[in-house]
Motif scaffolding. Structure first.
Motif, PDB file in Angstrom:
ATOM      1  N   ILE A  18      -3.767  -0.452  -1.971  1.00  0.00           N
ATOM      2  CA  ILE A  18      -4.490   0.722  -2.476  1.00  0.00           C
ATOM      3  C   ILE A  18      -4.878   0.494  -3.939  1.00  0.00           C
ATOM      4  N   VAL A  19      -3.962  -0.043  -4.722  1.00  0.00           N
ATOM      5  CA  VAL A  19      -4.275  -0.362  -6.119  1.00  0.00           C
ATOM      6  C   VAL A  19      -5.404  -1.393  -6.170  1.00  0.00           C
ATOM      7  N   GLY A  20      -5.341  -2.362  -5.270  1.00  0.00           N
ATOM      8  CA  GLY A  20      -6.348  -3.412  -5.231  1.00  0.00           C
ATOM      9  C   GLY A  20      -7.731  -2.926  -4.851  1.00  0.00           C
ATOM     10  N   CYS A  21      -7.826  -1.743  -4.274  1.00  0.00           N
ATOM     11  CA  CYS A  21      -9.148  -1.182  -3.967  1.00  0.00           C
ATOM     12  C   CYS A  21      -9.892  -0.803  -5.235  1.00  0.00           C
ATOM     13  N   ILE A  22      -9.160  -0.580  -6.301  1.00  0.00           N
ATOM     14  CA  ILE A  22      -9.771  -0.184  -7.565  1.00  0.00           C
ATOM     15  C   ILE A  22      -9.861  -1.372  -8.515  1.00  0.00           C
ATOM     16  N   VAL A  23      -8.823  -2.207  -8.531  1.00  0.00           N
ATOM     17  CA  VAL A  23      -8.783  -3.383  -9.405  1.00  0.00           C
ATOM     18  C   VAL A  23      -9.508  -4.529  -8.691  1.00  0.00           C
ATOM     19  N   PRO A  24     -10.573  -5.055  -9.277  1.00  0.00           N
ATOM     20  CA  PRO A  24     -11.416  -6.008  -8.563  1.00  0.00           C
ATOM     21  C   PRO A  24     -10.775  -7.362  -8.257  1.00  0.00           C
ATOM     22  N   VAL A  25      -9.734  -7.738  -8.940  1.00  0.00           N
ATOM     23  CA  VAL A  25      -9.140  -9.062  -8.736  1.00  0.00           C
ATOM     24  C   VAL A  25      -8.188  -9.075  -7.531  1.00  0.00           C
ATOM     25  N   ILE A  26      -7.670  -7.927  -7.155  1.00  0.00           N
ATOM     26  CA  ILE A  26      -6.698  -7.825  -6.069  1.00  0.00           C
ATOM     27  C   ILE A  26      -7.426  -7.483  -4.772  1.00  0.00           C
ATOM     28  N   PRO A  27      -7.221  -8.274  -3.707  1.00  0.00           N
ATOM     29  CA  PRO A  27      -7.907  -8.003  -2.434  1.00  0.00           C
ATOM     30  C   PRO A  27      -7.235  -6.845  -1.677  1.00  0.00           C
ATOM     31  N   GLY A  28      -7.598  -5.626  -2.028  1.00  0.00           N
ATOM     32  CA  GLY A  28      -6.913  -4.430  -1.559  1.00  0.00           C
ATOM     33  C   GLY A  28      -6.780  -4.293  -0.057  1.00  0.00           C
ATOM     34  N   VAL A  29      -7.887  -4.320   0.659  1.00  0.00           N
ATOM     35  CA  VAL A  29      -7.838  -4.072   2.105  1.00  0.00           C
ATOM     36  C   VAL A  29      -7.071  -5.181   2.812  1.00  0.00           C
ATOM     37  N   VAL A  30      -7.207  -6.393   2.333  1.00  0.00           N
ATOM     38  CA  VAL A  30      -6.493  -7.532   2.943  1.00  0.00           C
ATOM     39  C   VAL A  30      -4.979  -7.361   2.761  1.00  0.00           C
ATOM     40  N   LEU A  31      -4.554  -6.916   1.587  1.00  0.00           N
ATOM     41  CA  LEU A  31      -3.120  -6.676   1.360  1.00  0.00           C
ATOM     42  C   LEU A  31      -2.607  -5.534   2.225  1.00  0.00           C
ATOM     43  N   SER A  32      -3.405  -4.487   2.375  1.00  0.00           N
ATOM     44  CA  SER A  32      -3.002  -3.382   3.247  1.00  0.00           C
ATOM     45  C   SER A  32      -2.843  -3.869   4.686  1.00  0.00           C
ATOM     46  N   TYR A  33      -3.755  -4.726   5.119  1.00  0.00           N
ATOM     47  CA  TYR A  33      -3.640  -5.277   6.474  1.00  0.00           C
ATOM     48  C   TYR A  33      -2.394  -6.159   6.606  1.00  0.00           C
ATOM     49  N   ALA A  34      -2.080  -6.917   5.572  1.00  0.00           N
ATOM     50  CA  ALA A  34      -0.847  -7.716   5.592  1.00  0.00           C
ATOM     51  C   ALA A  34       0.368  -6.794   5.725  1.00  0.00           C
ATOM     52  N   GLY A  35       0.323  -5.637   5.073  1.00  0.00           N
ATOM     53  CA  GLY A  35       1.388  -4.650   5.228  1.00  0.00           C
ATOM     54  C   GLY A  35       1.484  -4.159   6.657  1.00  0.00           C
ATOM     55  N   LEU A  36       0.336  -3.964   7.282  1.00  0.00           N
ATOM     56  CA  LEU A  36       0.323  -3.547   8.689  1.00  0.00           C
ATOM     57  C   LEU A  36       0.956  -4.615   9.573  1.00  0.00           C
ATOM     58  N   LEU A  37       0.692  -5.886   9.275  1.00  0.00           N
ATOM     59  CA  LEU A  37       1.315  -6.980  10.031  1.00  0.00           C
ATOM     60  C   LEU A  37       2.830  -6.993   9.842  1.00  0.00           C
ATOM     61  N   CYS A  38       3.286  -6.725   8.627  1.00  0.00           N
ATOM     62  CA  CYS A  38       4.729  -6.653   8.382  1.00  0.00           C
ATOM     63  C   CYS A  38       5.354  -5.502   9.165  1.00  0.00           C
ATOM     64  N   ALA A  39       4.676  -4.369   9.196  1.00  0.00           N
ATOM     65  CA  ALA A  39       5.184  -3.216   9.959  1.00  0.00           C
ATOM     66  C   ALA A  39       5.267  -3.563  11.440  1.00  0.00           C
ATOM     67  N   TYR A  40       4.270  -4.284  11.941  1.00  0.00           N
ATOM     68  CA  TYR A  40       4.265  -4.696  13.341  1.00  0.00           C
ATOM     69  C   TYR A  40       5.468  -5.592  13.656  1.00  0.00           C
ATOM     70  N   GLY A  41       5.905  -6.364  12.666  1.00  0.00           N
ATOM     71  CA  GLY A  41       7.038  -7.264  12.866  1.00  0.00           C
ATOM     72  C   GLY A  41       8.387  -6.569  12.938  1.00  0.00           C
ATOM     73  N   CYS A  42       8.467  -5.302  12.545  1.00  0.00           N
ATOM     74  CA  CYS A  42       9.736  -4.559  12.637  1.00  0.00           C
ATOM     75  C   CYS A  42      10.091  -4.318  14.095  1.00  0.00           C
ATOM     76  N   SER A  43      11.374  -4.318  14.393  1.00  0.00           N
ATOM     77  CA  SER A  43      11.828  -4.203  15.778  1.00  0.00           C
ATOM     78  C   SER A  43      11.431  -2.887  16.437  1.00  0.00           C
ATOM     79  N   GLY A  44      11.324  -1.803  15.698  1.00  0.00           N
ATOM     80  CA  GLY A  44      10.994  -0.512  16.296  1.00  0.00           C
ATOM     81  C   GLY A  44       9.525  -0.152  16.235  1.00  0.00           C
ATOM     82  N   SER A  45       8.675  -1.111  15.919  1.00  0.00           N
ATOM     83  CA  SER A  45       7.254  -0.819  15.731  1.00  0.00           C
ATOM     84  C   SER A  45       6.580  -0.417  17.039  1.00  0.00           C
ATOM     85  N   ALA A  46       5.725   0.584  16.941  1.00  0.00           N
ATOM     86  CA  ALA A  46       4.943   1.023  18.091  1.00  0.00           C
ATOM     87  C   ALA A  46       3.498   0.528  17.994  1.00  0.00           C
TER      88      ALA A  46
END
Length: 168
Positions: A18-46
């Motif tokens: 989310i911060v990266g969506c405003i700061v141009p050097v940080i790839p915001g949406v890509v980092l958010s998607y990486a977070g989604l991948l981490c959430a998917y890796g949790c044992s209780g993920s739906a």
């Protein structure tokens, strides 16, 4: 233990995204998607693989739109290649020299200055190019924020049952 690390990584990546969506050097949406991948890796993920593919496509489309929109809108508003280059240089100058307000103001100024260098007689065209650059920044940031915030909501919604289960 791995679930705790994945949960923390998912949240940190989503918030940084989310911060990266405003700061141009940080790839915001890509980092958010990486977070989604981490959430998917949790044992209780739906989260489903189909949802991950859909969000991967959203991430690619949003990133492409954000990349192409400044040049398109600057030219749509009458700017030349010089104003597009000026706006791009303005993004980086604003980030490093005058944060946080420079991130918004410097692309506008860069587009205007670039257009004036290209044709110093047409100030109206230079101002239109600057407005196009500014609108591209606002639209691109809005699209990225919407996607990243929604991914954070998905992550939190997906992980609440997992965390609740740890304490039950």
């Amino acid at each position: 233990m791995m679930d705790i690390l994945l949960l923390l990584a998912a949240l940190v990546l989503a918030v940084t995204g989310i911060v990266g969506c405003i700061v141009p050097v940080i790839p915001g949406v890509v980092l958010s998607y990486a977070g989604l991948l981490c959430a998917y890796g949790c044992s209780g993920s739906a989260l489903t693989p189909a949802a991950l593919w859909i969000w991967a496509a959203v991430t690619v489309v949003v990133s492409l739109v954000d990349y192409l929109l400044p040049g398109y809108l600057t030219r749509l508003f009458g700017g030349s290649r010089a104003s597009v280059v000026g706006a791009t240089l303005g993004v980086f100058a604003g980030f490093f020299l005058f944060p946080p307000i420079g991130i918004v103001v410097c692309p506008f100024l860069g587009a205007v200055i670039g257009e004036l260098i290209h044709d110093s007689r047409d100030t109206a065209r230079a101002l239109r190019a600057g407005i196009g650059s500014f609108l591209a920044f606002v639209a691109g940031t809005g699209i990225k924020l919407a996607a990243s915030i929604y991914m954070l909501i998905l992550i939190v919604g997906d992980l609440i049952p997992t965390v609740r289960g740890w304490f039950a």
